[in-house]
Design a protein around this motif. Structure first.
Motif: not given
Ligand code: THU
Length: 131
Positions: A57-64
């Protein structure tokens, strides 16, 4: 307020790749913009290469393009609400202040409420590296 997080975390949990532990976890985090990002655990036959739901979830947030989280929800099919592992506590603390609410839940409907600060008291942070 956390209903959308709960639904998002429960839904993404279904996609967890957990053939080795059989333990599916879903995580949803709300970023400062209000957008909800989700992640599930992704295990690997080379066991240490697996990743936790929170990390996804953190990776998705940062990627966005977002780097601040305001709320988190973690759910698993466990007998009691699943608490983020030590590594995930540090990962969450990277992007959230101490009073960020964290809900830990079971698929059976039990919920417990805590905060990032309570999950990781005395967290190592950027201030420790100031010269
Ligand atoms: N797991 C998570 O995804 N998040 C946690 O906070 C606790 C543990 C996963 C990692 C592994 O795939 C499985 O649960 C069993 O440890």
């Amino acid at each position: 307020m956390v209903k959308d997080l709960k639904e998002a975390a429960a839904a993404v949990r279904e996609n967890a790749h957990a053939p080795y532990s059989g333990f599916k976890v879903g995580a949803a985090i709300r970023a400062a913009s209000g957008t909800v990002y989700v992640g599930c655990n992704v295990e690997n036959v080379a066991y240490p290469e697996g990743t936790c739901a929170e990390a996804g979830a953190i990776a998705a947030m940062v990627a966005a393009g977002e780097t601040a989280l305001t709320e988190a929800y973690v759910i698993a099919g466990s007998p009691m609400p699943v608490t983020p592992c030590g590594g995930c506590r540090q990962k969450l603390a990277e992007f959230g202040v101490g009073d960020v609410p964290v809900t830990m839940a079971t698929t059976g409907g039990v919920e417990e409420f805590t905060t990032l600060g309570d999950l990781l008291p005395g967290a190592f942070g950027a201030a420790h590296m100031e010269s």
